[in-house]
Design a protein around this motif. Structure first.
Motif, mmCIF file in Angstrom:
data_model
loop_
_atom_site.group_PDB
_atom_site.id
_atom_site.type_symbol
_atom_site.label_atom_id
_atom_site.label_comp_id
_atom_site.label_asym_id
_atom_site.label_seq_id
_atom_site.Cartn_x
_atom_site.Cartn_y
_atom_site.Cartn_z
ATOM 1 N N LYS A 83 49.221 -27.218 18.732
ATOM 2 C CA LYS A 83 49.653 -25.968 17.718
ATOM 3 C C LYS A 83 48.796 -25.663 16.598
ATOM 4 O O LYS A 83 48.568 -24.407 16.310
ATOM 5 C CB LYS A 83 51.139 -26.056 17.104
ATOM 6 N N ASN A 84 48.201 -26.741 16.028
ATOM 7 C CA ASN A 84 47.060 -26.586 15.229
ATOM 8 C C ASN A 84 47.379 -25.782 13.967
ATOM 9 O O ASN A 84 46.826 -25.091 13.486
ATOM 10 C CB ASN A 84 45.823 -25.843 15.797
ATOM 11 N N GLU A 85 48.907 -26.153 13.343
ATOM 12 C CA GLU A 85 49.195 -25.320 12.274
ATOM 13 C C GLU A 85 49.128 -26.132 11.052
ATOM 14 O O GLU A 85 49.738 -25.710 9.878
ATOM 15 C CB GLU A 85 50.588 -24.867 12.559
ATOM 16 N N PHE A 86 48.664 -27.060 11.056
ATOM 17 C CA PHE A 86 48.238 -27.982 9.841
ATOM 18 C C PHE A 86 47.241 -27.878 9.195
ATOM 19 O O PHE A 86 46.210 -26.971 9.654
ATOM 20 C CB PHE A 86 48.360 -29.522 10.261
ATOM 21 N N THR A 87 47.029 -28.361 8.070
ATOM 22 C CA THR A 87 45.788 -28.029 7.003
ATOM 23 C C THR A 87 44.653 -29.033 7.172
ATOM 24 O O THR A 87 43.633 -28.917 7.343
ATOM 25 C CB THR A 87 46.124 -27.973 5.576
ATOM 26 N N HIS A 88 45.206 -30.328 7.198
ATOM 27 C CA HIS A 88 44.530 -31.469 7.116
ATOM 28 C C HIS A 88 44.856 -32.476 8.067
ATOM 29 O O HIS A 88 46.062 -32.626 8.449
ATOM 30 C CB HIS A 88 44.234 -32.371 5.855
ATOM 31 N N LEU A 89 43.918 -33.032 8.873
ATOM 32 C CA LEU A 89 44.050 -34.067 10.178
ATOM 33 C C LEU A 89 43.286 -35.325 9.501
ATOM 34 O O LEU A 89 42.088 -35.197 9.283
ATOM 35 C CB LEU A 89 43.857 -33.715 11.255
ATOM 36 N N ALA A 90 43.996 -36.413 9.226
ATOM 37 C CA ALA A 90 43.324 -37.653 8.793
ATOM 38 C C ALA A 90 42.912 -38.369 10.061
ATOM 39 O O ALA A 90 43.625 -39.140 10.754
ATOM 40 C CB ALA A 90 44.242 -38.522 7.550
ATOM 41 N N ILE A 91 41.556 -39.072 9.731
ATOM 42 C CA ILE A 91 41.181 -40.151 10.704
ATOM 43 C C ILE A 91 40.376 -41.326 10.039
ATOM 44 O O ILE A 91 39.715 -40.912 8.638
ATOM 45 C CB ILE A 91 40.200 -39.622 11.884
ATOM 46 N N ALA A 92 39.991 -42.220 10.358
ATOM 47 C CA ALA A 92 39.193 -43.332 10.024
ATOM 48 C C ALA A 92 37.608 -43.080 10.444
ATOM 49 O O ALA A 92 37.636 -42.428 11.290
ATOM 50 C CB ALA A 92 39.398 -44.660 10.298
ATOM 51 N N ASN A 93 36.802 -43.353 9.536
ATOM 52 C CA ASN A 93 35.520 -42.911 9.906
ATOM 53 C C ASN A 93 35.077 -43.643 11.140
ATOM 54 O O ASN A 93 34.880 -44.735 11.388
ATOM 55 C CB ASN A 93 34.547 -43.653 8.845
ATOM 56 N N PRO A 94 34.595 -42.562 12.207
ATOM 57 C CA PRO A 94 34.568 -43.222 13.539
ATOM 58 C C PRO A 94 33.163 -44.049 13.671
ATOM 59 O O PRO A 94 33.023 -44.915 14.533
ATOM 60 C CB PRO A 94 34.164 -41.902 14.453
ATOM 61 N N LYS A 95 32.265 -44.106 12.825
ATOM 62 C CA LYS A 95 31.054 -44.888 12.777
ATOM 63 C C LYS A 95 31.263 -46.147 12.099
ATOM 64 O O LYS A 95 30.554 -47.030 12.849
ATOM 65 C CB LYS A 95 29.945 -44.047 11.594
ATOM 66 N N THR A 96 32.484 -46.549 11.384
ATOM 67 C CA THR A 96 32.557 -47.890 11.010
ATOM 68 C C THR A 96 33.912 -48.296 11.357
ATOM 69 O O THR A 96 34.068 -49.583 11.543
ATOM 70 C CB THR A 96 32.406 -47.787 9.466
ATOM 71 N N ALA A 97 34.746 -47.443 11.841
ATOM 72 C CA ALA A 97 36.370 -48.026 12.046
ATOM 73 C C ALA A 97 36.293 -47.873 13.681
ATOM 74 O O ALA A 97 36.606 -46.717 14.020
ATOM 75 C CB ALA A 97 37.224 -47.290 11.373
ATOM 76 N N PRO A 98 36.729 -48.615 14.344
ATOM 77 C CA PRO A 98 37.092 -48.549 15.929
ATOM 78 C C PRO A 98 38.401 -47.522 16.134
ATOM 79 O O PRO A 98 38.247 -47.038 17.107
ATOM 80 C CB PRO A 98 37.495 -49.955 16.338
ATOM 81 N N TYR A 99 39.198 -47.668 15.095
ATOM 82 C CA TYR A 99 40.453 -46.629 15.462
ATOM 83 C C TYR A 99 39.969 -45.397 15.163
ATOM 84 O O TYR A 99 40.742 -44.390 15.811
ATOM 85 C CB TYR A 99 41.713 -47.353 14.360
ATOM 86 N N GLY A 100 39.082 -45.066 14.206
ATOM 87 C CA GLY A 100 38.574 -43.802 13.824
ATOM 88 C C GLY A 100 37.845 -43.184 15.412
ATOM 89 O O GLY A 100 37.883 -41.972 15.517
ATOM 90 N N LEU A 101 37.158 -44.140 15.787
ATOM 91 C CA LEU A 101 36.240 -43.620 17.054
ATOM 92 C C LEU A 101 37.054 -43.495 18.307
ATOM 93 O O LEU A 101 37.230 -42.273 18.962
ATOM 94 C CB LEU A 101 35.514 -44.835 17.544
ATOM 95 N N ALA A 102 38.390 -44.206 18.394
ATOM 96 C CA ALA A 102 39.333 -43.794 19.177
ATOM 97 C C ALA A 102 40.042 -42.651 19.281
ATOM 98 O O ALA A 102 40.366 -41.859 19.959
ATOM 99 C CB ALA A 102 40.400 -45.000 19.306
ATOM 100 N N ALA A 103 40.172 -42.154 17.793
ATOM 101 C CA ALA A 103 40.830 -40.939 17.301
ATOM 102 C C ALA A 103 39.998 -39.724 18.091
ATOM 103 O O ALA A 103 40.514 -38.677 18.597
ATOM 104 C CB ALA A 103 41.028 -40.816 16.051
ATOM 105 N N THR A 104 38.741 -39.917 17.823
ATOM 106 C CA THR A 104 37.621 -38.847 18.404
ATOM 107 C C THR A 104 37.724 -38.760 19.744
ATOM 108 O O THR A 104 37.664 -37.501 20.425
ATOM 109 C CB THR A 104 36.368 -39.135 17.711
ATOM 110 N N GLN A 105 37.732 -40.070 20.550
ATOM 111 C CA GLN A 105 37.957 -39.910 21.755
ATOM 112 C C GLN A 105 39.149 -39.349 22.318
ATOM 113 O O GLN A 105 38.878 -38.368 23.545
ATOM 114 C CB GLN A 105 37.624 -41.500 22.473
ATOM 115 N N ALA A 106 40.235 -39.631 21.761
ATOM 116 C CA ALA A 106 41.590 -38.721 22.291
ATOM 117 C C ALA A 106 41.535 -37.377 22.011
ATOM 118 O O ALA A 106 41.933 -36.556 22.724
ATOM 119 C CB ALA A 106 42.512 -39.290 21.417
#
Length: 258
Positions: free
Chosen positions: A132-155
Motif C-alpha cells: 500500500k506504501n502509505e507510510f512515511t518512513h520505513l526503518a531498516i538496519a544498515n545492510p552493509k554492516t547488519a545481516p538483518y538489514g541485508l535480509a530486509a533489502t533482499q525481501a
C-alpha cells in the motif's frame, strides 16, 4: 586491658582475616569472558549470561552492535574473546584470516526477519501494508554492516518494492537502532529481528508480519572463539554452555531455530 580480652580480640581478628582471605580467594577464582554480540541477540544472551554466571560462577561481559562493525573492531585489535555474529560469513572470514581458534566456529541460531510497527493493528498478517506504501518512513538496519538489514533489502527486492520504498527508508547503525526508530514513532514500521519483538510464542508489542524465509537468504548466526580467547578457559566454557540445553531453551523462546 586484661590478657583474656586481648586474646579474644586477637582470635577474632585472625578469624576475620581468614574469612576475608577466603572470600577474596573465592572471588579470585571467578573468571570472565569478553563477548561481542550481534545486536539482535541482546535479550537472549543477557538471559543466557545470567544462567551461565549462576551455574559456573563465571561472568560474560557482553558488548552489542552490528556484525560488520565488530569485524572492523576485531581486525583492529579489540579485546573480544568470543564473537556471536548475526551471520555465518563474517566468522568464516575471520577464520580464513587466522583470527579465530580453529574448530570453535558453529551455528548457534538461525534467525527470522519481521516487519514490525509499535502500533497495534498497523501491520497486517500478510505484510500488505508494504504494498500500500502509505507510510512515511520505513526503518531498516544498515545492510552493509547488519545481516538483518541485508535480509530486509533482499525481501524488498523479492517483493518488487525496493524502488518504490527507497525514498522512505531510514537506516539504523544496527538492528537495535532500527527498532528504536520504530518504537519511538520516528518510523511507522520497519524490519527487525523477530527475537526483538517475540517471546514464548507471541509478539510482545505492536503488530508484525513474520517475513517468509523464502524472501531472503538464511540468517545463520555463527559463534567463534577469537584468538584473544584461546588461553581463557572461560571462553570455551561459555561456547560449550551456548550449545547446551538450557541455552537452547532460551534461544528457542525468542523465535530462533537451532
Amino acid at each position: 586491658m586484661h590478657v583474656e580480652e586481648v586474646f579474644v580480640k586477637a582470635r577474632f581478628f585472625r578469624a576475620l582475616v581468614v574469612a576475608v582471605s577466603a572470600l577474596a580467594s573465592s572471588a579470585g577464582f571467578a573468571g570472565e569472558v569478553q563477548v561481542a554480540v550481534a545486536a539482535n541477540f541482546t535479550a537472549p544472551v543477557q538471559a543466557i549470561a545470567a544462567d551461565f554466571e549462576k551455574d559456573t560462577g563465571n561472568k560474560v561481559v557482553a558488548s552489542f552492535g552490528a556484525t560488520g562493525q565488530f569485524y572492523a573492531q576485531i581486525k583492529n585489535g579489540a579485546p573480544f574473546e568470543v564473537f556471536l555474529a548475526a551471520d555465518d560469513s563474517t566468522p568464516a572470514k575471520l577464520e580464513t584470516e587466522g583470527m579465530t581458534v580453529r574448530g570453535s566456529r558453529f551455528t548457534y541460531a538461525t534467525g527470522a526477519l519481521a516487519l514490525w510497527s509499535a502500533k497495534d493493528g498497523y501491520v497486517d498478517s500478510n505484510g500488505d501494508v508494504l504494498k500500500k506504501n502509505e507510510f512515511t518512513h520505513l526503518a531498516i538496519a544498515n545492510p552493509k554492516t547488519a545481516p538483518y538489514g541485508l535480509a530486509a533489502t533482499q525481501a524488498l527486492d523479492k517483493l518488487g518494492l525496493a524502488q518504490a520504498v527507497a525514498p522512505k527508508i531510514v537506516e539504523g547503525q544496527n538492528i537495535s537502532q532500527a527498532q528504536q526508530f520504530i518504537a519511538t514513532g520516528n518510523a511507522e514500521l520497519g524490519f527487525v529481528a523477530l527475537s526483538q519483538i517475540y517471546k514464548n510464542g507471541k509478539i510482545t508489542s505492536g503488530s508484525a508480519w513474520i517475513v517468509p524465509a523464502s524472501l531472503h537468504e538464511p540468517i545463520k548466526q555463527d559463534a567463534v572463539i577469537l584468538n584473544k580467547g584461546k588461553d581463557n578457559p572461560v571462553a570455551k566454557q561459555f561456547i560449550d554452555y551456548l550449545k547446551g540445553p538450557k541455552a537452547a531453551a532460551v534461544i528457542k523462546s525468542y523465535g530462533y531455530q537451532l
